[in-house]
Design a protein around this motif. Structure first.
Motif, PDB file in Angstrom:
ATOM      1  N   MET A   1      -9.658  11.278 -10.326  1.00 42.60           N
ATOM      2  CA  MET A   1      -9.075  10.014  -9.914  1.00 42.60           C
ATOM      3  C   MET A   1     -10.141   8.946  -9.907  1.00 42.60           C
ATOM      4  SD  MET A   1      -7.541   8.781  -6.237  1.00 42.60           S
ATOM      5  CE  MET A   1      -9.107   8.793  -5.448  1.00 42.60           C
ATOM      6  N   ALA A   3     -10.802   5.944  -8.056  1.00 42.75           N
ATOM      7  CA  ALA A   3     -10.346   5.233  -6.858  1.00 42.75           C
ATOM      8  C   ALA A   3     -10.434   3.729  -7.025  1.00 42.75           C
ATOM      9  CB  ALA A   3     -11.143   5.688  -5.637  1.00 42.75           C
ATOM     10  N   VAL A   6      -7.348   2.530  -8.697  1.00 45.08           N
ATOM     11  CA  VAL A   6      -6.194   2.621  -7.793  1.00 45.08           C
ATOM     12  C   VAL A   6      -6.222   1.478  -6.787  1.00 45.08           C
ATOM     13  CG1 VAL A   6      -5.064   4.016  -6.015  1.00 45.08           C
ATOM     14  CG2 VAL A   6      -5.953   5.110  -8.084  1.00 45.08           C
ATOM     15  N   LEU A  10      -3.538  -1.530  -6.374  1.00 49.75           N
ATOM     16  CA  LEU A  10      -2.829  -1.733  -5.113  1.00 49.75           C
ATOM     17  C   LEU A  10      -3.173  -3.056  -4.449  1.00 49.75           C
ATOM     18  CD1 LEU A  10      -3.163   1.838  -3.576  1.00 49.75           C
ATOM     19  CD2 LEU A  10      -1.137   0.813  -4.639  1.00 49.75           C
ATOM     20  N   LEU A  51      -1.025  -0.646 -13.560  1.00 45.78           N
ATOM     21  CA  LEU A  51      -0.527   0.501 -12.804  1.00 45.78           C
ATOM     22  C   LEU A  51      -0.618   1.789 -13.622  1.00 45.78           C
ATOM     23  CD1 LEU A  51       2.574  -1.145 -11.093  1.00 45.78           C
ATOM     24  CD2 LEU A  51       0.497  -0.327  -9.947  1.00 45.78           C
ATOM     25  N   ALA A  54      -4.212   2.998 -13.792  1.00 38.44           N
ATOM     26  CA  ALA A  54      -4.597   3.621 -12.524  1.00 38.44           C
ATOM     27  C   ALA A  54      -3.830   4.925 -12.296  1.00 38.44           C
ATOM     28  CB  ALA A  54      -4.352   2.656 -11.366  1.00 38.44           C
ATOM     29  N   ASN A  55      -2.976   5.287 -13.236  1.00 40.46           N
ATOM     30  CA  ASN A  55      -2.167   6.500 -13.174  1.00 40.46           C
ATOM     31  C   ASN A  55      -1.152   6.465 -12.030  1.00 40.46           C
ATOM     32  OD1 ASN A  55      -1.393   8.942 -14.285  1.00 40.46           O
ATOM     33  ND2 ASN A  55      -2.749  10.135 -12.988  1.00 40.46           N
ATOM     34  N   LEU A  56      -0.801   5.277 -11.582  1.00 41.32           N
ATOM     35  CA  LEU A  56       0.207   5.135 -10.538  1.00 41.32           C
ATOM     36  C   LEU A  56       1.624   5.080 -11.109  1.00 41.32           C
ATOM     37  CD1 LEU A  56      -1.683   2.563  -8.317  1.00 41.32           C
ATOM     38  CD2 LEU A  56      -1.095   4.911  -7.692  1.00 41.32           C
ATOM     39  N   PRO A  74      -2.030   9.849  -7.283  1.00 35.54           N
ATOM     40  CA  PRO A  74      -3.196   9.040  -6.912  1.00 35.54           C
ATOM     41  C   PRO A  74      -3.097   8.456  -5.502  1.00 35.54           C
ATOM     42  CG  PRO A  74      -2.486   8.467  -9.118  1.00 35.54           C
ATOM     43  CD  PRO A  74      -1.432   9.361  -8.530  1.00 35.54           C
ATOM     44  N   LEU A  75      -1.882   8.122  -5.067  1.00 35.71           N
ATOM     45  CA  LEU A  75      -1.702   7.615  -3.706  1.00 35.71           C
ATOM     46  C   LEU A  75      -2.029   8.697  -2.679  1.00 35.71           C
ATOM     47  CD1 LEU A  75       1.607   5.614  -4.148  1.00 35.71           C
ATOM     48  CD2 LEU A  75      -0.699   4.696  -3.865  1.00 35.71           C
ATOM     49  N   VAL A  78      -5.797   9.073  -2.512  1.00 38.05           N
ATOM     50  CA  VAL A  78      -6.392   7.994  -1.715  1.00 38.05           C
ATOM     51  C   VAL A  78      -6.162   8.268  -0.240  1.00 38.05           C
ATOM     52  CG1 VAL A  78      -6.110   5.553  -1.094  1.00 38.05           C
ATOM     53  CG2 VAL A  78      -6.355   6.215  -3.489  1.00 38.05           C
TER      54      VAL A  78
END
Length: 104
Positions: A1, A3, A6, A10, A51, A54-56, A74-75, A78
């Motif tokens: 990941m 971060a 991400v 976000l 997004l 970030a792989n979200l 990923p969430l 985190v």
């Protein structure tokens, strides 16, 4: 990941709104997502790209449609790395306070 990616993703309210929209109804097309936002398709596309990087958000092609899905991994990472450790400390402090107030 990654971060940093991400957190960057976000950090923008529009991207958080897109994640909220996908959380309510996963698997939407760009057109469906644009219905909920007051911005040009190109702007929504740029937000979705960040997004995705970030792989979200992940995508799936279904014929001519490109469906967008939220990726919670990923969430969760985190949360595990940055939130959970602080939560543990807070809960420990509350437990100690409870013991002291109750006289245990």
């Amino acid at each position: 990941m990654d971060a940093d990616m991400v957190f960057k993703a976000l950090g923008d309210p529009t991207r958080r709104m897109l994640l909220d929209i996908l959380c309510e109804r996963n698997g939407q097309t760009l057109s469906q997502l644009c219905e909920n936002l007051d911005m040009a398709r190109q702007s929504v596309t740029q937000h979705l790209q960040i997004l995705e990087e970030a792989n979200l958000v992940s995508t799936l092609r279904r014929g001519r449609e490109k469906l967008h899905f939220i990726n919670p991994v990923p969430l969760h990472e985190v949360y595990e790395r940055w939130v959970r450790k602080f939560e543990r400390q807070r809960l420990s402090l509350l437990h100690d306070l409870k013991k002291e107030l109750e006289g245990d």
